[in-house]
Write an enzyme that holds these catalytic residues in place. Structure first.
Site: not given
Ligand code: GLP
Length: 241
Positions: A131, A133
């Protein structure tokens, strides 16, 4: 902003490790910001290999992690403290007393003061939520936000449920560096891999800068490198091979 599109996840991981290792060699006693999630796991593997070959040392580093769930103990398998131990810290010579995570109690913004008192972050590693973030700064996070406790978006709770036995076990709150905290890092390295990130990548890198897309704040930073694989970069109108 330098955007590099590489062939696959392994290429992202080793290119990212080149960048992080070079920064560690240049600033062996610097403050480094680490991230969790599945994306940086390959980078951490590659850093461990470089450490084992004697190319880099973490012995003088200070580490500041980006975020942590609220309510999970450090020995909970899904806590980010556990994650970092398992995927990086437990395999290198970082000093335990130089490892910091944002505090879930007390005054979380004191973490920003701590970062500054240690000299500020040299290099902050980031992943990207589907999303948009960064850390746990969900859509709507103020661009001038500091480290704080936040509620997680329902899409994040869904995305992260895969790591927990039951989706009801996913914490609904986290403590995260703020957007402003992240932007104060001298260098930022953003990694994204896979088709489920392509929409967030386009909106973060090519869309308007808006608090509805936290990753779009990175467009205003003067030293950001973005490493993508073909799937994550698929929606971009411009990218460099
Ligand atoms: C998580 C973490 C983030 C991370 C993101 C993506 O919730 N809080 O810091 O970058 O989501 O995660 P992933 O790398 O497993 O796709």
């Amino acid at each position: 902003m330098v955007i590099k599109c590489l062939e696959d996840y392994d290429a992202i991981s080793s290119h990212a490790a080149d960048i992080v290792a070079a920064a560690i060699i240049e600033k062996p006693s610097g403050v480094f910001g680490f991230a969790t999630g599945s994306t940086p796991v390959g980078l951490y593997k590659s850093l461990i290999a470089r450490y084992q070959r004697g190319e880099i040392s973490f012995s003088r580093l200070t580490t500041m992690n980006l975020d942590e769930y609220v309510g999970l103990s450090a020995d909970h398998e899904q806590s980010y403290r556990f994650f970092m131990q398992r995927h990086l810290f437990g395999h290198v010579d970082v000093r335990p007393e130089c490892i910091y995570f944002p505090p879930e109690s007390g005054e979380p913004s004191a973490f920003d003061d701590l970062i500054q008192s240690k000299g500020g972050i040299e290099l902050q590693i980031l992943g990207l939520g589907s999303n948009g973030h960064i850390g746990f700064n969900e859509p709507g996070s103020a661009f001038d936000s500091r480290t704080r406790v936040v509620g997680l978006a329902s899409s994040t709770i869904r995305d992260n449920a895969r790591f927990f036995e039951h989706s009801r076990d996913v914490p609904h709150q986290a403590v995260t560096m703020g957007i402003r905290t992240i932007l104060e890092a001298r260098q930022i390295l953003l990694l994204a891999s896979g088709a489920n990130k392509s929409d967030a990548v386009v909106r973060s890198l090519e869309g308007p800068q808006t608090e509805n897309v936290p990753g779009s704040c990175l467009q205003s930073h003067h030293n950001v490198t973005v490493l993508l694989d073909d799937a994550a970069a698929a929606g971009l109108t411009r990218n460099e091979k």
